[in-house]
Design a protein around this motif. Structure first.
Motif, PDB file in Angstrom:
ATOM      1  N   GLY A 172       0.810  -1.207   0.000  1.00  0.00           N
ATOM      2  CA  GLY A 172       0.000   0.000   0.000  1.00  0.00           C
ATOM      3  C   GLY A 172       0.845   1.260   0.000  1.00  0.00           C
ATOM      4  N   ILE A 173       1.908   1.269   0.812  1.00  0.00           N
ATOM      5  CA  ILE A 173       2.799   2.426   0.859  1.00  0.00           C
ATOM      6  C   ILE A 173       3.483   2.625  -0.490  1.00  0.00           C
ATOM      7  CG2 ILE A 173       4.956   3.292   1.842  1.00  0.00           C
ATOM      8  CD1 ILE A 173       2.652   3.703   3.683  1.00  0.00           C
ATOM      9  N   GLY A 174       3.933   1.530  -1.103  1.00  0.00           N
ATOM     10  CA  GLY A 174       4.580   1.634  -2.405  1.00  0.00           C
ATOM     11  C   GLY A 174       3.661   2.238  -3.452  1.00  0.00           C
ATOM     12  N   GLY A 175       2.406   1.780  -3.481  1.00  0.00           N
ATOM     13  CA  GLY A 175       1.452   2.328  -4.436  1.00  0.00           C
ATOM     14  C   GLY A 175       1.145   3.784  -4.172  1.00  0.00           C
ATOM     15  N   LEU A 176       1.024   4.146  -2.897  1.00  0.00           N
ATOM     16  CA  LEU A 176       0.723   5.530  -2.546  1.00  0.00           C
ATOM     17  C   LEU A 176       1.873   6.457  -2.920  1.00  0.00           C
ATOM     18  CD1 LEU A 176      -1.151   7.568  -1.221  1.00  0.00           C
ATOM     19  CD2 LEU A 176      -0.142   6.984   0.988  1.00  0.00           C
ATOM     20  N   VAL A 177       3.099   6.034  -2.622  1.00  0.00           N
ATOM     21  CA  VAL A 177       4.268   6.850  -2.970  1.00  0.00           C
ATOM     22  C   VAL A 177       4.389   6.987  -4.486  1.00  0.00           C
ATOM     23  CG1 VAL A 177       6.793   6.962  -2.890  1.00  0.00           C
ATOM     24  CG2 VAL A 177       5.513   6.278  -0.854  1.00  0.00           C
TER      25      VAL A 177
END
Length: 341
Positions: A172-177
């Motif tokens: 999720g963090i990777g997609g958001l960044v």
């Protein structure tokens, strides 16, 4: 006569904030429903049925929603989708408070949300070319499609740390960044690179994910794959927004969705038996493929699925790079004129 082109993102940003709030609330509700259904039933079948009743109406709607979106007021359709989601959530709350909530109620609300949610999403997508300057198509698509999705993906599980897996959080963090960076950057000048090269890079991340055996490996690979993911669909959508006339985008986008997704049930039907009856037995100690791939994926439970996941990811990577071999695809941005040119 061509309609006047928008010159700023002001209208889009106002609409985006409202949609972001709506989607965030819906995703948190869906997450809570999933957890509740699992706690009550303790089986995977009810969860599968919830997904089934959510997904199937979308495919059905794709056969007529395009015409609806092109002929009706798109703002009213988006408002109708939000209203339907709100009513279904209130209905679930009332049933819960009165002690009458049962698992089959979720099937009904899932179907309603799936149907109206798809129409709402299609209306929003088809409105982009009317409220977003062409140079910002990739940026706006990244914001609307991924910042909201990955933001809700992170925030919903964050309310229950016991359920949240570190790997899911990293994804999720990777997609958001990635989505946030793409929103600021605006994407590559030639959007086809975002689609083809992005597909290859994301697939490479998935291959690395399949090779992992410890949490930090999966977290790193998942983060990298998700980081690239926004560039793929955003670049793809930006190309379609540029090439398709606004007054038929609803029908074209709905047809595209139907063609792309109609094979999904077949893929799901094949993947399960392949894992259970071929890859998993083959990667057990002494299995037919354990001697070949055991050094990379290990042996025993899960090794076969890891091999299967990596092999299909290799196919996806080849598709991404292979797209450059076809001039009609590689040069689509120059071969097909923009509708606003």
């Amino acid at each position: 006569m061509q309609p006047e082109q928008p010159t700023s993102l002001r209208t889009f940003l106002i609409l985006w904030i409202g949609q972001m709030t709506s989607i965030l609330g819906s995703e948190m509700t869906n997450f809570a429903i999933t957890i509740w259904a699992w706690q009550i039933a303790g089986q995977a079948t009810p969860l599968s049925l919830i997904f089934f009743f959510t997904y199937t109406p979308k495919l059905v709607a794709a056969s007529f929603a395009g015409l609806l979106v092109d002929r009706w007021n798109r703002k009213q359709l988006m408002m109708g989708g939000d209203t339907a989601a709100g009513i279904s959530t209130i209905a679930i709350l009332l049933l819960l408070l009165t002690g009458r909530l049962e698992i089959w109620h979720f099937y009904i609300t899932a179907a309603i949300n799936g149907l109206f949610g798809y129409i709402q999403s299609l209306a929003f997508s088809a409105s982009m070319s009317a409220i977003v300057p062409p140079r910002h198509y990739t940026r706006a698509t990244a914001m609307s499609s991924y910042v909201t999705y990955f933001g809700s993906y992170i925030m919903a599980p964050a309310n229950d740390a016991a359920v949240l897996a570190s790997v899911q959080f990293a994804i999720g963090i990777g997609g958001l960044v990635g989505a946030t960076g793409l929103s600021v950057w605006g994407g590559p000048k030639r959007r086809i690179h975002g689609l083809l090269f992005g597909t290859a890079l994301m697939s490479l991340g998935k291959i690395i994910f399949g090779l992992g055996r410890v949490a930090w490996h999966w977290m790193t690979a998942g983060f990298l794959a998700a980081f690239v993911s926004p560039a793929i669909d955003s670049s793809n959508q930006a190309i379609w927004l540029s090439k398709v006339e606004p007054d038929v985008q609803g029908r074209v986008f709905a047809s595209r969705y139907l063609i792309a997704q109609v094979t999904t049930p077949l893929g799901l039907a094949i993947a399960g038996p392949l894992a259970d009856y071929f890859f998993e037995p083959a990667m057990m100690p002494g299995g037919s493929m354990a001697g070949i791939f055991g050094g990379l994926f290990g042996t025993g439970n899960g090794a076969g699925m890891a091999l299967q996941y990596s092999l299909f990811s290799c196919c996806s990577m080849l598709i991404g790079f292979g797209g450059y071999a076809f001039p009609v695809l590689r040069d689509v941005e120059s071969l097909v004129p923009d509708h606003h040119a």
